[in-house]
Design an enzyme around this catalytic site. Structure first.
Site, PDB file in Angstrom:
ATOM      1  N   ARG A  81     -27.135 -38.885  13.837  1.00 46.80           N
ATOM      2  CA  ARG A  81     -28.438 -38.118  14.315  1.00 46.80           C
ATOM      3  C   ARG A  81     -29.217 -37.736  12.940  1.00 46.80           C
ATOM      4  NH1 ARG A  81     -28.362 -41.205  18.659  1.00 46.80           N
ATOM      5  NH2 ARG A  81     -26.370 -40.808  19.605  1.00 46.80           N
ATOM      6  N   TRP A 192     -24.903 -32.574  22.215  1.00 44.33           N
ATOM      7  CA  TRP A 192     -24.748 -33.614  21.244  1.00 44.33           C
ATOM      8  C   TRP A 192     -25.880 -34.004  20.451  1.00 44.33           C
ATOM      9  CZ3 TRP A 192     -27.012 -38.381  22.237  1.00 44.33           C
ATOM     10  CH2 TRP A 192     -27.174 -38.612  23.648  1.00 44.33           C
ATOM     11  N   ASP A 253     -24.247 -38.883  35.304  1.00 45.73           N
ATOM     12  CA  ASP A 253     -24.342 -38.727  33.686  1.00 45.73           C
ATOM     13  C   ASP A 253     -25.702 -38.729  33.258  1.00 45.73           C
ATOM     14  OD1 ASP A 253     -23.628 -38.914  31.080  1.00 45.73           O
ATOM     15  OD2 ASP A 253     -23.212 -41.044  30.982  1.00 45.73           O
ATOM     16  N   ARG A 280     -33.625 -37.086  31.292  1.00 43.94           N
ATOM     17  CA  ARG A 280     -32.930 -38.307  31.782  1.00 43.94           C
ATOM     18  C   ARG A 280     -32.731 -38.767  33.072  1.00 43.94           C
ATOM     19  NH1 ARG A 280     -27.071 -39.642  28.918  1.00 43.94           N
ATOM     20  NH2 ARG A 280     -26.769 -41.546  29.634  1.00 43.94           N
TER      21      ARG A 280
END
Length: 333
Positions: A81, A192, A253, A280
């Site tokens: 990233r 993350w 998830d 998400r």
């Protein structure tokens, strides 16, 4: 105008790393290196990164100034990233979980430290964030049930200043949202992606990943704090200031690692310090970034079908795959 063509060759590169000369087969599962991060530009030099690679390139001509190659021990090479810069020191993370510092002028390695064990299926992709004299980094990986955490490290020595775990410790507030200490201590919540810093409030906002086991919630009944949450940390101490969980007891998830966006606005005629995240799970959230209180929830997907709808106060009721009902709630630490 110059065009830079990605050079992944080890020839003429500065080489570091703990791995073999030929990378393990598992490290090649995502094909040749690709750039998935915005480059960092400082004084006319662009710094690019991809798994196991960092480049310095002249922004005007596209000429490569230096290339650093990391000999990996493995890990999932899905992407990197970006890099962070403190003075003349460059920082990045590797898929096999090393925190590496380079001299920004030459690309020569200063040092490296292991931050997680690749044998436990951790892999690291996040861009280091510089706050004062600290480098903030997070780990990733949900193939096994392992702890998620964020670290602050000293840019000169690379040593740990503080570590914040994304699930509570035994007896701490939030521990009641897990059925046992074992489930909680290995419950995931990987930070993350990089977060966002507000220098006026001195708060670091970051989203956390899904709980573990990922798609099965039977062994972790409860809301599973602070996974799938937006949290605010004091970057000087690593202490949690507030949290807002967007997906309690996630079994899809649908992590909340998306980088929050901060902005100032006016609501009901009053100025507010706000934070937004397009999550998400199909919802768009706006929070008061001073305290984590809910301001607005809306849908950003017209196919979303997993919630029972929005409550009058803007929170949402959801039904998990196990059938238990939860509601989103903001909380101060």
């Amino acid at each position: 105008m110059g065009v830079y063509r990605l050079n992944a060759s080890q020839a003429f590169a500065n080489i570091g790393g703990e791995g073999p000369d030929i990378a393990p087969a598992a490290a090649n599962g995502f094909g040749p290196p690709t750039i998935k991060a915005t480059p960092l530009m400082v004084n006319g030099i662009l710094y690019f990164s991809s798994p196991d690679h960092v480049w310095a390139v002249d922004a005007r001509t596209g000429r490569e100034i230096w290339h650093y190659f990391w000999k990996t021990r493995g890990g999932i090479h899905i992407g990197n990233r970006g890099v962070g810069l403190y003075g003349n020191w460059l920082f990045f993370l590797t898929p096999d979980n090393y925190f590496v510092s380079l001299d920004a002028a030459t690309g020569k390695e200063r040092w490296h430290f292991e931050i997680a064990n690749v044998k436990r299926e951790y892999f690291s992709t996040s861009a280091p964030i510089i706050i004062g004299k600290q480098v903030i980094i997070g780990v990733g990986g949900d193939s096994l049930d392992v702890p998620g955490y964020l670290e602050s490290r000293d840019p000169e020595s690379g040593l740990v200043i503080w570590r914040w775990y994304s699930t509570p410790r035994a007896g701490a507030p939030g521990a009641q949202s897990w059925p046992s200490a074992e489930a909680m201590l290995n419950g995931g919540g990987m930070p993350w992606l990089p977060g966002t810093y507000d220098p006026e409030l001195n708060l670091y906002y970051i989203g956390t990943g899904n709980p573990q086991p990922v798609l099965s919630g039977k062994s972790r009944e409860g809301d599973n704090l602070w996974t799938c949450s937006i949290v605010a940390l004091n970057p000087d101490t690593g202490k949690l200031v507030w949290w807002y969980q967007v997906s309690p007891h996630d079994t899809h998830d649908w992590d909340a690692a998306q980088t929050p966006v901060i902005f100032d606005g006016v609501i009901d005629g009053k100025p507010r310090k706000l934070l937004a995240q397009a999550n998400r799970n199909g919802h768009f959230f706006v929070l008061d970034r001073t305290n984590g209180k809910h301001v607005l929830t809306s849908l950003h997907s017209d196919t979303l079908n997993w919630t029972k709808g929005l409550n009058a106060d803007g929170t949402a009721d959801s039904e998990s795959r196990e059938g238990s009902v939860h509601s989103w709630r903001p909380r101060l630490a």
